[in-house]
Write an enzyme that holds these catalytic residues in place. Structure first.
Site, PDB file in Angstrom:
ATOM      1  N   ASP A 333      43.351  42.466  34.279  1.00  0.00           N
ATOM      2  CA  ASP A 333      42.214  42.739  33.409  1.00  0.00           C
ATOM      3  C   ASP A 333      40.869  42.596  34.104  1.00  0.00           C
ATOM      4  OD1 ASP A 333      41.173  43.461  30.912  1.00  0.00           O
ATOM      5  OD2 ASP A 333      40.830  41.401  30.337  1.00  0.00           O
ATOM      6  N   HIS A 538      37.159  36.354  35.304  1.00  0.00           N
ATOM      7  CA  HIS A 538      36.582  37.692  35.185  1.00  0.00           C
ATOM      8  C   HIS A 538      35.769  37.940  33.921  1.00  0.00           C
ATOM      9  CE1 HIS A 538      40.686  38.307  33.336  1.00  0.00           C
ATOM     10  NE2 HIS A 538      39.933  38.875  32.417  1.00  0.00           N
TER      11      HIS A 538
END
Length: 1065
Positions: A333, A538
């Site tokens: 992701d 992230h």
């Protein structure tokens, strides 16, 4: 005898909808459907099971708006979430005669849902007024036969719809479903057996040998922080993984994969009983740790060394806790993937890579799902993108068919991954998902489905990899480009803390060598590194998180700064003991090359004076005495001239800078060649404002259409004033009103002997969906620009020939970008920015955004940052760009905070007198000498006559530079290597017999090179190792004459274990 069923012509739609209606509550009321912020509430639940339920499966049913977890006998036993289709806990699969009828459970309920508590939409800022309700709490009987029948009907309908009206098998599935409806009576459970026989007959028809094989793995992507804070993630992990434990217990063939060592450590510390169960199932092969990293970090913004530490910390954790390291990098992701990741993976024991994020590309469809990914240095890994383009499958026929239909490598490979389980906010797989996939294991008309593991998948892919294609370079995500800029303070904290930890490790390593009493702070450094790595998740370093997470991240950075500076002081004191300068100050340089800079040195009475200071590489020098400052002035000081029209010229004999009366750059000349760097008729340092309204992902995206809204920010003539009037430094400053709500002040600084001009900038930013950039139109023409990345650099197009070029309208870079033609170029450097672009001949640095979701306060307030512009001879990847690129993040930080630190901050008052931030060592004055810690005693420093030399490895190579005139002035040798770190090995211990250091070096130009590494350290043994600090059995390096020889290929990273003799007391 019952009457025979009369065959009937069947209409497709009516037959299909009849079967669908049968499994809905509309057809039958038979109940067989078992499908304030960050607080947790506890419910005590007293249960009494009816005596009549003996012999049956009993569930506790619970439904609440917030996520929940059932506790029994002091341990978590089941996660509960409506959004994740987990609303019941199995009390007993078969109630026995002697089983207790009364029991007590506790239910912990969070005041947040699976995906946070956004107001109105998922990514909106959390709603502080949001209420959460408990809507169900009851006992119920669970009928397995009904559940299995519903699963079968669902799959049959899925095949009928998915295979379509042109497929024979589709009609067989539809007619089988119709027959089941005919024979099944919900009021007569005995009819279920006949219905199950019909389904079993259909699903028992096998596919052929050529069928595509789907490797189904239980998966639960849990964002370490995103729309919820870190502490809520800990509970999400427990809720999700305890449910996975239940599934593994009931389904021995079920395999669950789990990444992120940080999350496992949290569970280990806070849920030790659950963690022991995970270790138990790992031994059975059902719980499979994957990824190899501390967290699923961003794939663009962390430095190369930080990426190495993700694997170093993660792989060692998995080895210690689960007995083996991971062989696959799991990053499904993240918002793009650096071209240096393949090399880092290969050097960390990783051979395989899995993601699916490039399926989000807005413009171009990535051409492969299974391929070899070749990195910047030529390293290759086997990469796989699940063709279903998701990491949260649910086991439906539609998803299974999509996995085959969308596979872009048909004919080259016959295996695909299928990750099933609710994700992002956790949840994970359900029993229904497992039952669906088990039923589809080998059914005619569908691909073969097997419950599998990453190892089985990649082994199958490797065995059939002869025809796979290769993708070279970065995996650029054509979306989420705004994450390079959002939350500028987080980006700045990340860059600063990476530097601090570099300096602590370097000086602590050298102190360890010099002093037998010095204790290397291994435990403290590991804690600080893990804190930084946590923030590189992230959705944190990218700024795509809620306000609470951003505030936590800033607190983490402050902890790293505070504790890191304390460690720096301790190490510097051990290194420099007894060698103060004449003014009681020592200045330390932690970079692997000599540095000459103008610093503001503290003087008695709280004043400061500017001084030109030269410090050898990885060494220290005394601060010049106040009486000797004038002797340090070079022959060519900085001249500052204010013209009658209000413009100002700064000239140091290397470059000449001319600013118009509003502070814009009208000319930048490289004096030696009289070459103009600014495009004719254009101005540089032009601030521009854009409307920035993404389609949906507010903090994540900047859309290409924002470029159509460009508005130059125009200043008022007469606002430019002279700051420092020349000598060792010249400067001018101005104020700029960006909008009615936002303003900017900037000092343009040119120092003596400096090849670049700096722009110290302060912005008070209060905007709504605006994007601020600064532009420099260059008198340079090139079809590609160069950007620094981890351990190297790469080129990207400056044109829009193809859709792939056009999609890169906003890209990321680290400390510099450069536009060069033959013989000349212009480099734009920065101290804390990542977003950038070069369109045509215009270099643009992205400064600030103003998104409103998921954090409505993102980027609002005061910002301070610096960028610099440097014209140069030669190509972009030569020494000035490389070496100077480090300066923006290190300006004025030659000294890494010694025992007494003086950190003077530059004010932005009307005077705009700039003082560099200058930490210095304070000592009692005695005799002084400049010193390089690594230098061989017999070597002389080529820069400081009579001073022992620390010869940095990047300055001593076998081949002369082919790019003459582009290195440092007077240098005919190119410096192709950089030494980013030296530190104590993670697993090593210092002993009286010797101490071991790790040196990391990389080739920075993109060429093959042989070089010498020279040092005065008491080297006992030197051996090559991988990035996990494991010795290369064939990597012994002969050490003779205080040097050892190394050979590098383009952009190669090498690590050395250097065993040292113990220091004398």
């Amino acid at each position: 005898m019952a009457a025979a069923v009369v065959p009937a012509l069947k209409h497709w739609r009516t037959t299909l909808e009849r079967a669908e209606k049968f499994v809905s509550p509309v057809y039958s009321s038979h109940d067989c459907n078992l499908r304030s912020r960050w607080w947790t509430c506890w419910f005590r639940v007293e249960l009494t099971i009816p005596e009549a339920w003996v012999g049956q499966e009993v569930h506790f049913r619970w439904e609440s708006d917030g996520e929940g977890m059932v506790w029994r006998d002091g341990e978590p036993v089941q996660g509960l979430t409506k959004e994740g289709e987990k609303t019941s806990y199995v009390l007993t699969e078969r109630l026995g005669e002697g089983d207790p009828r009364s029991l007590t459970l506790y239910v912990e309920v969070a005041c947040s849902g699976l995906l946070g508590a956004g107001k109105g939409t998922m990514i909106a800022a959390p709603d502080p007024e949001k209420m959460f309700q408990v809507s169900r709490a009851e006992l119920a009987l669970f009928h397995q036969d009904v559940h299995k029948l519903l699963v079968d009907l669902e799959l049959l309908l899925g095949m009928a719809k998915g295979l379509g009206e042109d497929n024979q098998r589709s009609f067989q599935a539809l007619y089988t479903a119709n027959q089941i409806v005919n024979v099944c009576d919900p009021a007569q459970p005995e009819t279920f057996l006949m219905a199950q026989d019909l389904a079993s007959k259909f699903f028992g028809q096998r596919g052929g040998e050529s069928q595509h094989t789907i490797h189904a793995m239980g998966h639960c992507h849990i964002d370490t922080a995103w729309l919820w804070p870190f502490k809520e993630t800990v509970r999400k992990c427990a809720r999700s993984w305890v449910t996975a434990v239940q599934l593994m217990e009931r389904n021995p063939e079920f395999i669950f994969v789990c990444s992120q060592a940080q999350q496992l450590e949290w569970v280990k510390n806070q849920y030790p009983g659950l963690y022991s169960r995970l270790q138990e199932f790992a031994c059975r092969g059902q719980f499979v740790p994957v990824g190899g990293t501390w967290v699923e970090m961003d794939g663009n913004l962390p430095s190369g060394e930080a990426m190495v530490r993700q694997f170093l910390q993660g792989q060692n954790f998995f080895l210690q806790e689960f007995g083996k390291m991971c062989s696959e990098f799991w990053l499904p992701d993240s918002f793009g993937y650096s071209a240096q990741l393949p090399q880092i993976m290969c050097n960390c024991g990783i051979r395989h890579f899995l993601t699916q994020k490039l399926s989000w590309n807005l413009v171009n469809s990535f051409p492969h799902h299974t391929f070899f990914w070749e990195g910047l240095d030529g390293s290759c890994v086997l990469a796989h993108f699940p063709p279903g383009d998701s990491y949260g499958m649910e086991g439906s026929v539609e998803e299974v068919l999509k996995t085959v239909a969308k596979n872009r490598d048909k004919g080259r490979t016959n295996h695909s991954a299928f990750l099933f389980g609710f994700g992002d906010g956790g949840g994970g797989p359900t029993q229904t998902m497992v039952d669906r996939l088990k039923r589809l294991c080998n059914t005619d008309g569908l691909p073969r489905v097997q419950l599998s593991s990453p190892g089985q998948l990649f082994s199958a892919l490797e065995s059939d990899s002869g025809q796979l294609c290769t993708w070279v370079g970065e995996l650029f995500l054509e979306l989420h480009n705004g994450t390079y800029t959002t939350h500028a303070q987080i980006k700045k904290g990340n860059r600063e803390c990476e530097r601090i930890l570099h300096d602590v490790e370097l000086l602590s390593s050298l102190a360890l060598v010099r002093s037998a009493q010095f204790l290397y702070p291994a435990a403290q450094l590991q804690d600080l590194w893990r804190l930084l790595l946590l923030n590189q998740f992230h959705d944190v370093v990218t700024g795509s998180c809620i306000q609470l997470v951003a505030e936590e991240a800033m607190c983490h950075y402050e902890d790293i700064r505070s504790h890191g500076n304390t460690l720096l002081n301790t190490a510097a004191a051990a290194l420099c003991a007894g060698e103060p300068g004449p003014e009681g100050l020592l200045i330390v340089n932690t970079l692997p090359w000599k540095r000459t800079e103008v610093l503001a040195l503290p003087r008695p009475g709280g004043t400061h004076s500017l001084a030109l200071v030269t410090v050898p590489s990885m060494g220290y020098a005394p601060a010049p005495a106040l009486t000797s400052l004038q002797l340090l002035l070079p022959q060519q000081p900085v001249f500052v001239v204010r013209e009658t029209d209000g413009s100002v010229t700064l000239d140091n004999g290397i470059i000449r800078v001319k600013l118009d009366p509003t502070g814009r750059l009208t000319s930048l000349v490289l004096v030696a060649s009289d070459r103009e760097a600014i495009a004719e008729g254009a101005v540089g340092n032009q601030f521009v404002l854009f409307d920035d309204v993404p389609l949906y992902w507010d903090a994540w995206d900047v859309m290409d259409y924002h470029l159509e809204t460009r508005k130059p920010v125009l200043g008022q003539a007469g606002t430019l004033a002279v700051g420092t009037e020349g000598g060792v430094r010249g400067s001018a400053w101005f104020l700029l009103q960006i909008s009615p709500n936002s303003r900017l002040s900037q000092e343009v600084v040119l120092d003596v002997g400096c090849p670049y001009v700096r722009f110290h900038t302060e912005v008070h930013w209060h905007e709504d969906h605006k994007f601020l950039k600064v532009e420099f139109p260059a008198r340079v023409r090139s079809p590609q620009a160069t950007y620094e990345v981890q351990f190297g650099h790469l080129q990207r197009p400056t044109h829009q020939n193809t859709s792939w070029d056009w999609a890169r309208f906003e890209v990321w870079a680290h400390r510099w970008m450069d536009l060069s033609e033959h013989g000349f170029g212009l480099a734009l450097l920065n101290d804390c920015k990542y977003g950038a672009s070069v369109r045509g001949s215009v270099l643009s640095l992205s400064l600030l955004r103003a998104p409103k979701a998921p954090d409505a306060t993102a980027d609002m307030g005061r910002h301070e940052f610096t960028y610099a512009l440097m014209p140069h001879k030669g190509e972009c990847y030569l020494a000035p760009s490389l070496q100077t690129s480090v300066f923006p993040s290190q300006w004025g930080k030659l000294l890494p905070y010694a025992p007494i630190s003086f950190c003077t901050t530059r004010p932005f008052p009307a005077s705009a007198q700039a003082l560099s931030r200058t930490p210095v060592l304070s000592k009692q004055p005695t005799a002084s000498i400049s010193h390089c810690w690594f230098c061989p005693p017999q070597a002389r420093c080529p820069w400081l006559p009579g001073v022992p030399s620390l010869c940095p490895p990047q300055l001593w190579c076998w081949r002369p530079s082919s790019r003459q005139g582009v290195g440092w002035r007077g240098s005919g040798w190119g410096p192709p290597l950089a030494l980013p770190t030296a530190h104590f090995p993670l697993q090593a211990e210092s002993t009286p017999q010797g101490r071991t250091l790790v040196l990391r070096l990389y080739e920075a130009h993109g060429s093959h090179v042989d070089c010498w590494l020279r040092t005065s350290l008491p080297v006992q043994e030197a051996v090559l190792c991988d990035l996990l600090e494991r010795r290369d059995p064939a990597g012994h390096l002969p050490f003779r004459d205080a040097r050892l020889k190394l050979t590098f290929s383009p952009f190669q990273v090498q690590s050395l274990l250097v065993v040292l003799q113990a220091p004398l007391n």
